[in-house]
Design a protein around this motif. Structure first.
Motif, PDB file in Angstrom:
ATOM      1  N   ASP A   1       4.323 -11.371  -3.351  1.00 51.41           N
ATOM      2  CA  ASP A   1       3.818 -11.522  -1.989  1.00 51.41           C
ATOM      3  C   ASP A   1       3.053 -10.279  -1.544  1.00 51.41           C
ATOM      4  O   ASP A   1       1.976 -10.374  -0.946  1.00 51.41           O
ATOM      5  CB  ASP A   1       4.971 -11.804  -1.023  1.00 51.41           C
ATOM      6  N   ALA A   2       3.607  -9.101  -1.856  1.00 51.77           N
ATOM      7  CA  ALA A   2       2.938  -7.845  -1.493  1.00 51.77           C
ATOM      8  C   ALA A   2       1.599  -7.717  -2.221  1.00 51.77           C
ATOM      9  O   ALA A   2       0.592  -7.313  -1.631  1.00 51.77           O
ATOM     10  CB  ALA A   2       3.836  -6.661  -1.825  1.00 51.77           C
TER      11      ALA A   2
ATOM     12  N   SER B   1      -0.240 -10.185  -3.360  1.00 54.33           N
ATOM     13  CA  SER B   1      -1.150 -11.189  -2.807  1.00 54.33           C
ATOM     14  C   SER B   1      -1.799 -10.684  -1.520  1.00 54.33           C
ATOM     15  O   SER B   1      -3.013 -10.847  -1.322  1.00 54.33           O
ATOM     16  CB  SER B   1      -0.381 -12.488  -2.549  1.00 54.33           C
ATOM     17  N   GLN B   2      -1.014 -10.044  -0.643  1.00 53.30           N
ATOM     18  CA  GLN B   2      -1.564  -9.480   0.589  1.00 53.30           C
ATOM     19  C   GLN B   2      -2.559  -8.377   0.277  1.00 53.30           C
ATOM     20  O   GLN B   2      -3.613  -8.278   0.906  1.00 53.30           O
ATOM     21  CB  GLN B   2      -0.450  -8.940   1.476  1.00 53.30           C
ATOM     22  N   ARG B   3      -2.222  -7.549  -0.708  1.00 54.91           N
ATOM     23  CA  ARG B   3      -3.108  -6.430  -1.079  1.00 54.91           C
ATOM     24  C   ARG B   3      -4.417  -6.954  -1.670  1.00 54.91           C
ATOM     25  O   ARG B   3      -5.485  -6.393  -1.433  1.00 54.91           O
ATOM     26  CB  ARG B   3      -2.370  -5.522  -2.072  1.00 54.91           C
TER      27      ARG B   3
ATOM     28  N   GLN C   1      -5.935  -9.621  -0.805  1.00 49.86           N
ATOM     29  CA  GLN C   1      -6.745 -10.222   0.247  1.00 49.86           C
ATOM     30  C   GLN C   1      -7.476  -9.176   1.085  1.00 49.86           C
ATOM     31  O   GLN C   1      -8.392  -9.517   1.834  1.00 49.86           O
ATOM     32  CB  GLN C   1      -5.873 -11.101   1.142  1.00 49.86           C
ATOM     33  N   GLN C   2      -7.094  -7.920   0.953  1.00 50.96           N
ATOM     34  CA  GLN C   2      -7.769  -6.868   1.696  1.00 50.96           C
ATOM     35  C   GLN C   2      -9.164  -6.647   1.110  1.00 50.96           C
ATOM     36  O   GLN C   2      -9.421  -6.946  -0.052  1.00 50.96           O
ATOM     37  CB  GLN C   2      -6.956  -5.574   1.647  1.00 50.96           C
TER      38      GLN C   2
END
Length: 163
Positions: free
Chosen positions: A94-95, A97-99, A101-102
């Motif tokens: 999850d972490a 995936s968020q990174r 998307q930046q």
């Protein structure tokens, strides 16, 4: 006589026929069909039932054991297949995936490996990280592509409108 089963099937032939029609999955249908074959005496032995179903005798005996222990419910319930645990835990995925998307992203999969190790403390091989990012997260490292010095912005806009 060898191979004769000793099992009392509680359901009637008509009930089994209706159950057979109501089944959604092929494996459940096979299991009900086994009971139907034995109850309607189309198969006199476990071996004969196994041959009619195209299954091994041991498999059919296992199904009968399940029926003997738990009835229809026992016969039709199966344990979920859990499979192997992922080497990168879900919270780390999850972490990541968020990174991803930046806007700044990563330059390579090797850089993602280093980020996982430095930021999250997870050491993972390149191949594992590539499979996770590319196939499971459906993402990729964001690499800036070079732009030609001869390219004019007007031509780019014209191409976008017509192309």
């Amino acid at each position: 006589m060898a191979g004769v089963y000793k099992l009392e099937i509680a359901e009637s032939v008509e009930d089994l026929k209706q159950l057979l029609r109501a089944q959604k999955s092929a494996s459940d249908k096979e299991r009900i069909q086994l009971l139907y074959l034995l109850k309607s005496e189309q198969a006199k032995t476990v071996q004969a039932a196994a041959e009619l179903l195209g299954r091994h005798r041991v498999t059919v005996q296992e199904w009968l054991r399940l029926y003997r222990q738990g009835g229809l419910v026992g016969l039709l319930t199966r344990k979920p297949c859990l499979g192997r645990q992922h080497s990168i835990p879900q919270w780390a995925q999850d972490a990541l995936s968020q990174r991803l998307q930046q806007e700044e992203g990563f330059n390579s999969y090797g850089e993602i490996c280093q980020w996982l190790e430095n930021q999250l403390g997870i050491v993972s091989p390149y191949k594992t990280v590539h499979q996770l990012v590319h196939y499971r997260l459906k993402a990729s490292p964001k690499v800036a592509r070079p732009v030609s010095a001869q390219q004019s912005p007007e031509q780019v806009e014209t191409y976008k409108k017509t192309g």
